[in-house]
Design a protein around this motif. Structure first.
Motif, mmCIF file in Angstrom:
data_model
loop_
_atom_site.group_PDB
_atom_site.id
_atom_site.type_symbol
_atom_site.label_atom_id
_atom_site.label_comp_id
_atom_site.label_asym_id
_atom_site.label_seq_id
_atom_site.Cartn_x
_atom_site.Cartn_y
_atom_site.Cartn_z
ATOM 1 N N GLN A 1 0.832 -1.202 0.000
ATOM 2 C CA GLN A 1 0.000 0.000 0.000
ATOM 3 C C GLN A 1 0.865 1.249 0.000
ATOM 4 O OE1 GLN A 1 -3.223 0.269 -0.386
ATOM 5 N NE2 GLN A 1 -3.320 2.458 -0.100
ATOM 6 N N PHE A 2 1.919 1.257 0.792
ATOM 7 C CA PHE A 2 2.817 2.408 0.859
ATOM 8 C C PHE A 2 3.488 2.661 -0.486
ATOM 9 C CE2 PHE A 2 7.046 4.226 1.631
ATOM 10 C CZ PHE A 2 6.679 5.405 2.252
ATOM 11 N N LEU A 3 3.882 1.602 -1.177
ATOM 12 C CA LEU A 3 4.526 1.762 -2.480
ATOM 13 C C LEU A 3 3.543 2.233 -3.547
ATOM 14 C CD1 LEU A 3 6.808 -1.413 -2.493
ATOM 15 C CD2 LEU A 3 7.507 0.972 -2.124
ATOM 16 N N TYR A 4 2.270 1.891 -3.391
ATOM 17 C CA TYR A 4 1.249 2.256 -4.373
ATOM 18 C C TYR A 4 0.684 3.646 -4.108
ATOM 19 C CZ TYR A 4 -3.103 2.198 -6.978
ATOM 20 O OH TYR A 4 -4.142 2.524 -7.813
ATOM 21 N N ALA A 5 0.405 3.943 -2.848
ATOM 22 C CA ALA A 5 -0.247 5.203 -2.485
ATOM 23 C C ALA A 5 0.100 5.533 -1.034
ATOM 24 C CB ALA A 5 -1.756 5.067 -2.637
ATOM 25 N N GLN A 6 -0.500 6.578 -0.541
ATOM 26 C CA GLN A 6 -0.267 6.966 0.849
ATOM 27 C C GLN A 6 -1.095 6.103 1.788
ATOM 28 O OE1 GLN A 6 -0.358 11.147 1.684
ATOM 29 N NE2 GLN A 6 0.117 11.655 -0.430
ATOM 30 N N ILE A 7 -0.748 6.143 3.037
ATOM 31 C CA ILE A 7 -1.474 5.416 4.075
ATOM 32 C C ILE A 7 -1.970 6.448 5.081
ATOM 33 C CG2 ILE A 7 -1.280 3.728 5.949
ATOM 34 C CD1 ILE A 7 0.918 2.352 4.334
ATOM 35 N N PRO A 8 -3.256 6.394 5.440
ATOM 36 C CA PRO A 8 -3.744 7.352 6.435
ATOM 37 C C PRO A 8 -3.080 7.124 7.787
ATOM 38 C CG PRO A 8 -5.412 5.691 5.975
ATOM 39 C CD PRO A 8 -4.281 5.455 5.025
ATOM 40 N N SER A 9 -3.062 8.167 8.595
ATOM 41 C CA SER A 9 -2.489 8.064 9.936
ATOM 42 C C SER A 9 -3.379 8.839 10.899
ATOM 43 C CB SER A 9 -1.067 8.627 9.955
ATOM 44 O OG SER A 9 -1.103 10.035 9.790
ATOM 45 N N ASN A 10 -2.941 8.936 12.138
ATOM 46 C CA ASN A 10 -3.733 9.703 13.104
ATOM 47 C C ASN A 10 -3.712 11.198 12.802
ATOM 48 O OD1 ASN A 10 -1.045 9.988 13.833
ATOM 49 N ND2 ASN A 10 -1.512 10.164 16.005
ATOM 50 N N LYS A 11 -2.814 11.621 11.895
ATOM 51 C CA LYS A 11 -2.737 13.027 11.510
ATOM 52 C C LYS A 11 -3.040 13.251 10.031
ATOM 53 C CE LYS A 11 0.583 14.112 15.053
ATOM 54 N NZ LYS A 11 1.841 14.702 15.405
ATOM 55 N N LYS A 12 -3.352 12.193 9.309
ATOM 56 C CA LYS A 12 -3.566 12.314 7.870
ATOM 57 C C LYS A 12 -4.828 11.583 7.450
ATOM 58 C CE LYS A 12 -0.043 11.341 5.292
ATOM 59 N NZ LYS A 12 0.925 10.601 4.490
ATOM 60 N N LEU A 13 -5.773 12.337 6.908
ATOM 61 C CA LEU A 13 -6.993 11.783 6.353
ATOM 62 C C LEU A 13 -6.835 11.788 4.834
ATOM 63 C CD1 LEU A 13 -10.046 10.992 6.724
ATOM 64 C CD2 LEU A 13 -10.528 13.423 6.441
ATOM 65 N N PHE B 1 -13.460 8.348 1.818
ATOM 66 C CA PHE B 1 -12.644 8.782 2.947
ATOM 67 C C PHE B 1 -11.910 7.584 3.535
ATOM 68 C CE2 PHE B 1 -15.881 11.886 2.367
ATOM 69 C CZ PHE B 1 -15.288 13.094 2.690
ATOM 70 N N HIS B 2 -10.609 7.759 3.749
ATOM 71 C CA HIS B 2 -9.786 6.721 4.363
ATOM 72 C C HIS B 2 -9.165 7.309 5.632
ATOM 73 C CE1 HIS B 2 -9.891 4.297 0.665
ATOM 74 N NE2 HIS B 2 -9.718 5.428 0.030
ATOM 75 N N SER B 3 -9.398 6.661 6.746
ATOM 76 C CA SER B 3 -8.790 7.099 7.999
ATOM 77 C C SER B 3 -8.529 5.872 8.860
ATOM 78 C CB SER B 3 -9.716 8.079 8.743
ATOM 79 O OG SER B 3 -10.754 7.384 9.382
ATOM 80 N N LEU B 4 -7.826 6.095 9.952
ATOM 81 C CA LEU B 4 -7.577 5.018 10.903
ATOM 82 C C LEU B 4 -8.508 5.108 12.105
ATOM 83 C CD1 LEU B 4 -3.676 4.831 10.938
ATOM 84 C CD2 LEU B 4 -5.300 3.498 9.607
ATOM 85 N N PHE B 5 -9.590 5.870 11.949
ATOM 86 C CA PHE B 5 -10.486 6.091 13.073
ATOM 87 C C PHE B 5 -11.681 5.154 13.080
ATOM 88 C CE2 PHE B 5 -8.593 10.293 12.040
ATOM 89 C CZ PHE B 5 -7.714 10.311 13.093
ATOM 90 N N GLY B 6 -11.815 4.329 12.070
ATOM 91 C CA GLY B 6 -12.901 3.357 12.048
ATOM 92 C C GLY B 6 -14.053 3.743 11.142
ATOM 93 N N ARG B 7 -14.866 2.763 10.903
ATOM 94 C CA ARG B 7 -15.974 2.898 9.958
ATOM 95 C C ARG B 7 -16.993 3.937 10.393
ATOM 96 N NH1 ARG B 7 -19.792 -2.130 8.807
ATOM 97 N NH2 ARG B 7 -21.582 -0.911 8.207
ATOM 98 N N GLN B 8 -17.300 4.001 11.679
ATOM 99 C CA GLN B 8 -18.301 4.962 12.150
ATOM 100 C C GLN B 8 -17.828 6.402 11.962
ATOM 101 O OE1 GLN B 8 -19.015 3.487 16.124
ATOM 102 N NE2 GLN B 8 -20.935 2.552 15.455
ATOM 103 N N VAL B 9 -16.564 6.659 12.204
ATOM 104 C CA VAL B 9 -16.026 8.007 11.999
ATOM 105 C C VAL B 9 -16.014 8.340 10.510
ATOM 106 C CG1 VAL B 9 -13.985 9.471 12.232
ATOM 107 C CG2 VAL B 9 -14.678 7.993 14.115
ATOM 108 N N ASN B 10 -15.579 7.390 9.674
ATOM 109 C CA ASN B 10 -15.598 7.622 8.228
ATOM 110 C C ASN B 10 -17.012 7.927 7.752
ATOM 111 O OD1 ASN B 10 -12.873 7.206 7.967
ATOM 112 N ND2 ASN B 10 -13.045 5.149 7.143
#
Length: 72
Positions: free
Chosen positions: A15-27, A43-52
């Motif tokens: 995933q990192f080689l293909y595109a970016q990966i979301p983080s706690n500071k990056k949506l 929307f891709h985030s690491l906060f879970g489906r409900q937050v997305n």
């Protein structure tokens, strides 16, 4: 256990080689146009489906409100 950890590592590495990966500071927001010219935001985030889901609904509301104002 090593096989499991290696599988997870390889997944994130690809995933990192293909595109970016979301983080706690990056949506990450993915935009594309589908069949019939329909536009989509994903929307891709690491906060879970409900937050997305909440984020996507809030953004959809703001976009609809802006479009309505532009059409008046």
């Amino acid at each position: 256990m090593n096989l499991l950890l290696n599988s997870i590592y390889e997944f994130f590495k690809e995933q990192f080689l293909y595109a970016q990966i979301p983080s706690n500071k990056k949506l990450l927001i993915e935009y594309y146009t589908g069949f019939g010219g329909r536009k989509f935001l994903i929307f891709h985030s690491l906060f879970g489906r409900q937050v997305n889901d909440a984020l996507s609904r809030a953004i959809a509301y703001l976009i609809a409100k802006k479009i309505t104002l532009m059409l008046q």
